[in-house]
Design an enzyme around this catalytic site. Structure first.
Site, PDB file in Angstrom:
ATOM      1  N   TYR A  74       0.866  -1.239   0.078  1.00 45.94           N
ATOM      2  CA  TYR A  74       0.069  -0.145  -0.017  1.00 45.94           C
ATOM      3  C   TYR A  74       0.937   1.349   0.155  1.00 45.94           C
ATOM      4  O   TYR A  74       0.572   2.326   0.617  1.00 45.94           O
ATOM      5  CB  TYR A  74      -0.856   0.011   1.180  1.00 45.94           C
ATOM      6  CG  TYR A  74      -2.128  -0.823   1.116  1.00 45.94           C
ATOM      7  CD1 TYR A  74      -3.137  -0.320  -0.035  1.00 45.94           C
ATOM      8  CD2 TYR A  74      -2.603  -1.901   1.860  1.00 45.94           C
ATOM      9  CE1 TYR A  74      -4.338  -1.413  -0.343  1.00 45.94           C
ATOM     10  CE2 TYR A  74      -3.711  -2.829   1.513  1.00 45.94           C
ATOM     11  CZ  TYR A  74      -4.428  -2.292   0.630  1.00 45.94           C
ATOM     12  OH  TYR A  74      -5.526  -3.270   0.300  1.00 45.94           O
TER      13      TYR A  74
ATOM     14  N   PHE B 162      -5.330   7.608   6.752  1.00 46.18           N
ATOM     15  CA  PHE B 162      -5.729   6.311   7.157  1.00 46.18           C
ATOM     16  C   PHE B 162      -4.813   5.254   7.036  1.00 46.18           C
ATOM     17  O   PHE B 162      -5.061   4.104   7.147  1.00 46.18           O
ATOM     18  CB  PHE B 162      -7.078   6.004   6.210  1.00 46.18           C
ATOM     19  CG  PHE B 162      -6.694   6.032   4.834  1.00 46.18           C
ATOM     20  CD1 PHE B 162      -6.276   4.768   4.247  1.00 46.18           C
ATOM     21  CD2 PHE B 162      -7.155   6.977   4.104  1.00 46.18           C
ATOM     22  CE1 PHE B 162      -6.193   4.616   2.688  1.00 46.18           C
ATOM     23  CE2 PHE B 162      -6.991   6.639   2.500  1.00 46.18           C
ATOM     24  CZ  PHE B 162      -6.402   5.663   2.034  1.00 46.18           C
TER      25      PHE B 162
ATOM     26  N   ARG C 120     -13.623  -4.319 -10.684  1.00 43.22           N
ATOM     27  CA  ARG C 120     -13.986  -3.477  -9.950  1.00 43.22           C
ATOM     28  C   ARG C 120     -15.433  -3.138  -9.923  1.00 43.22           C
ATOM     29  O   ARG C 120     -15.973  -2.757  -9.024  1.00 43.22           O
ATOM     30  CB  ARG C 120     -13.281  -2.215 -10.596  1.00 43.22           C
ATOM     31  CG  ARG C 120     -11.473  -2.402  -9.958  1.00 43.22           C
ATOM     32  CD  ARG C 120     -11.040  -1.234 -10.595  1.00 43.22           C
ATOM     33  NE  ARG C 120     -10.936   0.084  -9.774  1.00 43.22           N
ATOM     34  CZ  ARG C 120     -10.389   0.357  -8.568  1.00 43.22           C
ATOM     35  NH1 ARG C 120      -9.696  -0.515  -7.789  1.00 43.22           N
ATOM     36  NH2 ARG C 120     -10.557   1.372  -8.027  1.00 43.22           N
TER      37      ARG C 120
ATOM     38  N   THR D 151     -15.404   1.673  -3.155  1.00 47.18           N
ATOM     39  CA  THR D 151     -14.465   1.440  -2.045  1.00 47.18           C
ATOM     40  C   THR D 151     -15.285   1.543  -0.749  1.00 47.18           C
ATOM     41  O   THR D 151     -15.180   0.829   0.062  1.00 47.18           O
ATOM     42  CB  THR D 151     -13.419   2.530  -1.977  1.00 47.18           C
ATOM     43  OG1 THR D 151     -12.570   2.461  -3.312  1.00 47.18           O
ATOM     44  CG2 THR D 151     -12.367   2.338  -0.751  1.00 47.18           C
TER      45      THR D 151
ATOM     46  N   GLU E 245       1.123  -5.599  -8.231  1.00 45.69           N
ATOM     47  CA  GLU E 245       0.525  -6.417  -7.174  1.00 45.69           C
ATOM     48  C   GLU E 245       0.638  -7.778  -7.089  1.00 45.69           C
ATOM     49  O   GLU E 245       0.762  -8.437  -6.005  1.00 45.69           O
ATOM     50  CB  GLU E 245      -0.686  -5.819  -7.054  1.00 45.69           C
ATOM     51  CG  GLU E 245      -0.792  -4.610  -6.575  1.00 45.69           C
ATOM     52  CD  GLU E 245      -2.373  -3.809  -6.817  1.00 45.69           C
ATOM     53  OE1 GLU E 245      -2.617  -2.798  -6.281  1.00 45.69           O
ATOM     54  OE2 GLU E 245      -3.404  -4.566  -6.854  1.00 45.69           O
TER      55      GLU E 245
END
Ligand code: CMP
Length: 144
Positions: A50, A58, A86, A92, A127
């Protein structure tokens, strides 16, 4: 174009015993599973994964959530995999996700949102390589 995306069934998905349901929904939507494992992220792995969010307020909470229990990285393949996945998971923030999406169905809030999906083909490749070696994917099913 057939391409790949990286999904992660996050620690809340595992805790809520939703692995089966979510994978079933992913397969019903026509995604092919090329690789799957259960791992417990270390703080370093989570921070690396991340990294783009490291300046966000956050970030600290995100790292403790993602290291709070096991999760399942999954390599998926489909036509327009990134975009299609997605759509399947929804926004999200589950409050903003469309009806029938995985996050709308199961997610608690914007952080504990059940599942991750790559946001571009370029990021998908990066990723995937966080969790799976080319050799591993080749050994599993002949694709690299
Ligand atoms: P994900 O798609 O994995 O990408 C980054 C993650 O950070 C996201 O899902 C959420 O788990 C978390 N996240 C994104 N935005 C926020 C926010 N505003 N507040 C808390 N967590 C967030």
């Amino acid at each position: 174009m057939t391409n790949r995306t990286l999904a992660i069934l996050k620690p809340d998905c595992v805790r809520k015993e939703l692995i089966g349901k979510v994978i079933s929904q992913i397969q019903s939507a026509g995604f092919r599973i090329l690789g799957l494992k259960m791992v417990r992220l270390t703080e370093d792995t989570a921070k690396g994964f991340y990294e783009v969010h490291k300046e966000r307020q956050f970030f600290k909470d995100l790292i403790s959530y993602m290291t709070s229990g096991p999760c399942l990285p999954i390599v998926l393949e489909k036509e327009n995999a990134v975009e299609e996945f997605r759509k399947l998971i929804g926004a999200t923030d589950p409050a903003k996700a469309e009806e029938g999406t995985i996050r709308k169905l199961y997610a608690e809030n914007i952080q504990e949102n059940i599942v991750h999906g790559s946001d571009s083909n370029e990021n998908a490749m990066k990723e995937i390589s966080h969790f799976f070696s080319r050799r591993e994917l080749l050994e599993i099913n002949g694709w690299n």
